[in-house]
Design a protein around this motif. Sequence first.
Motif, PDB file in Angstrom:
ATOM      1  N   GLU A 168      24.795  86.555  24.776  1.00 18.32           N
ATOM      2  CA  GLU A 168      24.782  86.293  26.223  1.00 18.32           C
ATOM      3  C   GLU A 168      23.377  85.909  26.671  1.00 18.32           C
ATOM      4  O   GLU A 168      23.190  85.065  27.539  1.00 18.32           O
ATOM      5  N   ALA A 255      29.017  75.788  23.054  1.00 17.63           N
ATOM      6  CA  ALA A 255      30.402  76.161  22.750  1.00 17.63           C
ATOM      7  C   ALA A 255      30.444  77.310  21.755  1.00 17.63           C
ATOM      8  O   ALA A 255      31.158  78.294  21.947  1.00 17.63           O
TER       9      ALA A 255
ATOM     10  N   ALA B  14      31.421  90.031  30.008  1.00 18.54           N
ATOM     11  CA  ALA B  14      31.328  88.670  29.503  1.00 18.54           C
ATOM     12  C   ALA B  14      32.402  87.762  30.072  1.00 18.54           C
ATOM     13  O   ALA B  14      33.204  87.185  29.354  1.00 18.54           O
ATOM     14  N   LEU B  16      33.102  84.964  30.670  1.00 20.20           N
ATOM     15  CA  LEU B  16      32.663  83.600  30.424  1.00 20.20           C
ATOM     16  C   LEU B  16      33.886  82.711  30.320  1.00 20.20           C
ATOM     17  O   LEU B  16      34.730  82.928  29.461  1.00 20.20           O
ATOM     18  N   GLY B  17      33.996  81.766  31.193  1.00 24.02           N
ATOM     19  CA  GLY B  17      35.153  80.871  31.160  1.00 24.02           C
ATOM     20  C   GLY B  17      35.259  80.233  29.793  1.00 24.02           C
ATOM     21  O   GLY B  17      34.271  79.808  29.227  1.00 24.02           O
ATOM     22  N   GLY B  18      36.419  80.135  29.254  1.00 22.42           N
ATOM     23  CA  GLY B  18      36.605  79.725  27.867  1.00 22.42           C
ATOM     24  C   GLY B  18      36.589  78.242  27.602  1.00 22.42           C
ATOM     25  O   GLY B  18      35.534  77.646  27.428  1.00 22.42           O
ATOM     26  N   LEU B  21      34.184  75.575  29.014  1.00 26.68           N
ATOM     27  CA  LEU B  21      32.803  75.633  28.573  1.00 26.68           C
ATOM     28  C   LEU B  21      32.602  75.019  27.214  1.00 26.68           C
ATOM     29  O   LEU B  21      31.510  74.584  26.871  1.00 26.68           O
ATOM     30  N   ALA B  22      33.646  75.034  26.443  1.00 24.68           N
ATOM     31  CA  ALA B  22      33.512  74.497  25.098  1.00 24.68           C
ATOM     32  C   ALA B  22      33.104  73.031  25.155  1.00 24.68           C
ATOM     33  O   ALA B  22      32.478  72.514  24.239  1.00 24.68           O
ATOM     34  N   VAL B  23      33.427  72.352  26.242  1.00 28.69           N
ATOM     35  CA  VAL B  23      33.032  70.953  26.339  1.00 28.69           C
ATOM     36  C   VAL B  23      31.804  70.759  27.206  1.00 28.69           C
ATOM     37  O   VAL B  23      31.076  69.784  27.070  1.00 28.69           O
ATOM     38  N   ALA B  24      31.542  71.706  28.096  1.00 28.10           N
ATOM     39  CA  ALA B  24      30.357  71.570  28.942  1.00 28.10           C
ATOM     40  C   ALA B  24      29.149  72.099  28.195  1.00 28.10           C
ATOM     41  O   ALA B  24      29.275  72.871  27.270  1.00 28.10           O
ATOM     42  N   PHE B  29      26.997  75.855  31.340  1.00 32.52           N
ATOM     43  CA  PHE B  29      27.407  77.107  30.715  1.00 32.52           C
ATOM     44  C   PHE B  29      26.914  78.283  31.536  1.00 32.52           C
ATOM     45  O   PHE B  29      27.639  79.204  31.853  1.00 32.52           O
ATOM     46  N   TYR B  30      25.641  78.207  31.892  1.00 35.81           N
ATOM     47  CA  TYR B  30      25.024  79.286  32.627  1.00 35.81           C
ATOM     48  C   TYR B  30      25.734  79.505  33.964  1.00 35.81           C
ATOM     49  O   TYR B  30      26.091  80.619  34.315  1.00 35.81           O
TER      50      TYR B  30
END
Lengths: 274, 372
Positions: A168, A255, B14, B16-18, B21-24, B29-30
Amino acid sequence: MKLRRLLISGAAALAIALPGLAAAKEEMLHLVAPIADYKLYVAENTEKLVADTEAFVAAVKTGNVEKARALFAPTRISYERIEPIAELFSDLDVSIDARADDFEKAEKDPAFSGFHRIEHALWDANSTKGMEPYADKLLADVKDLHKRIDGLVFPPKVVIGGAAVLMEEVAATKISGEEDRYSHTDLWDFRGNFDGSKKIFDLVEPLVSKQDPAFVKKVADNFARVDATLDKYKTAKGYEPYDKLTDSDRTVLAAAVNTLAEDLSTLRGKLGVD
Amino acid sequence: MSASPPSTRLLRTAALGGAALAVAGGAAFYWASQQRGAPVAADAVTVAVTAKACEPNALTVAAGKRTFEIVNKSDRPVEWEILDGVMVVEERENIAPGFRQTLTARLAPGTYAITCGLLSNPRGTLTVTPSEESRAAASRLDVQGLVGALSEYRVYLLRQGAAMVRASGDLSLAVAGGDLAAARAAYRTARDAYLRAAPVAARFSDLEAAIDPRAEYLALREKDPAFTGYPRLARGLFVEETLSGLAPVAERLAADLARLKERLRSVAVEPALLTESPAKLAARLAQGRAERAPGLAAADRADRVAALSGLAKAAELLLPVAARPAPKAAAELEDKLVAAFAAVDGGAAEPAFAALGDAFSKVDTAMNGGEK
């Protein structure tokens, strides 16, 4: 042996109180060796941090900007590896590693100290002028940290949770290039956080692989992806500046780090250390 | 001896959107890692961090697992921490301006500080009052605390193993080099490390017979070929005051200690190491030892101090874990430990060790049967 029985019954009671904590029992004792080994790993790093900081501080105090710049990132990497433990001490975390944003007058604030204060002087002012007290304080703080960690009984949940915390940390402060904003040595710190997270995972991996081999494989694959991507930026002396990181590699890293942070955050539950 | 601080907990939800984000990348991300308006537990305590302070600045919650919702109403990213003295109990980092995040902490009764944005802003307070939950927890064994204590004891044993091997190498070199003073100093260091690990080292009778044999158990006593290891070296270094004949003894000791070091690494660390093993060693120390040469008085005293410091380490790690389920036995152990340290110098070391051994045993019993 009686206390051992109590431990098992205690863990069982915990498992009932907190759903999802099945299979705690004996596994709790299996955590003893990994946590001890982790402490030895942290101790090695704080010893190195003290030695490296001595050299860094000496360069700063003799006004050797070039040398101090060269030593900045390799010195910090030991700190970044052990951050889950180091940041338990809030006073030292502030004086060693705070960013300018945390202070009212930002870079101009006299309370702004530690690595990033000196980083600012070395890269923005291209000088070590006025840095002597900050250098002395940094070394004293790092020695204090070493001593305090030595006396600390490591809480299992901090150790196990540390794997996700480090990822994180990477997501929030390294991928954005926020942390080492003057020197752009973020990839070094990234490597430190990565090493520290992987160390924790490696130590407990044998305990998790039995119950969830697919999870272990997924995490290992993502670690390998980050490792390989970071290695592309390796130089003879360390790592390329952060701005050399291509957009596509940043996307790959974001990612993988995102997935790692999410997956590793389940480690505590899997090991019954909620 | 101070009680252990409330256990630290770094729960990371956590959020964290899944897939998105994998593409951003990077900053996306932050930002996406921050929650805006996500659902929060109904009983969550909301605290806002403004440019100047926390609102409210004083929080009170009942002990147990509590959720906080932190709203960043300042114009900078903030970190929110719950502090017990300088120690972080729980924290949530990098909350972006205008965003909110949650933090869940298991809190013991007491008064804590909370951080409120800029380091120069005044800290708030968090008062945690006793609850049913905390009263129930008070009599239960802190399993994680015990695992932590056992881990720390393993670190201690491994460090003693490394120290005894290192010092025995120095001892061999000093003996070979004919340096009596250096040999005495290295002997002391190697001996201290060995004795600190004695509660566990004593389990390996084969190695103990070579490393630390007792002359009174040998047919020819000091003249016996099996009179080796530390006692043989001590006799040469402190009684005969000569290094003559000690070189092979020192080398053999170094080899035996290297084997012991490996055995210490392979020991399965279980709770008995903090209770039964120290109890046994203390009982053994209470038997004293046969009359020895006057030249060994100082060395014997140093031996008692080193053995006692090994027992103290076990006690220091056991006490915070024992204090909740077995407060009386824990208090007694602490008393007997203090008394043993006082008695090491006086003439009553043996009875003090006997009492200390009993106190370790009582903690074991009390933690199992509970105290009436």
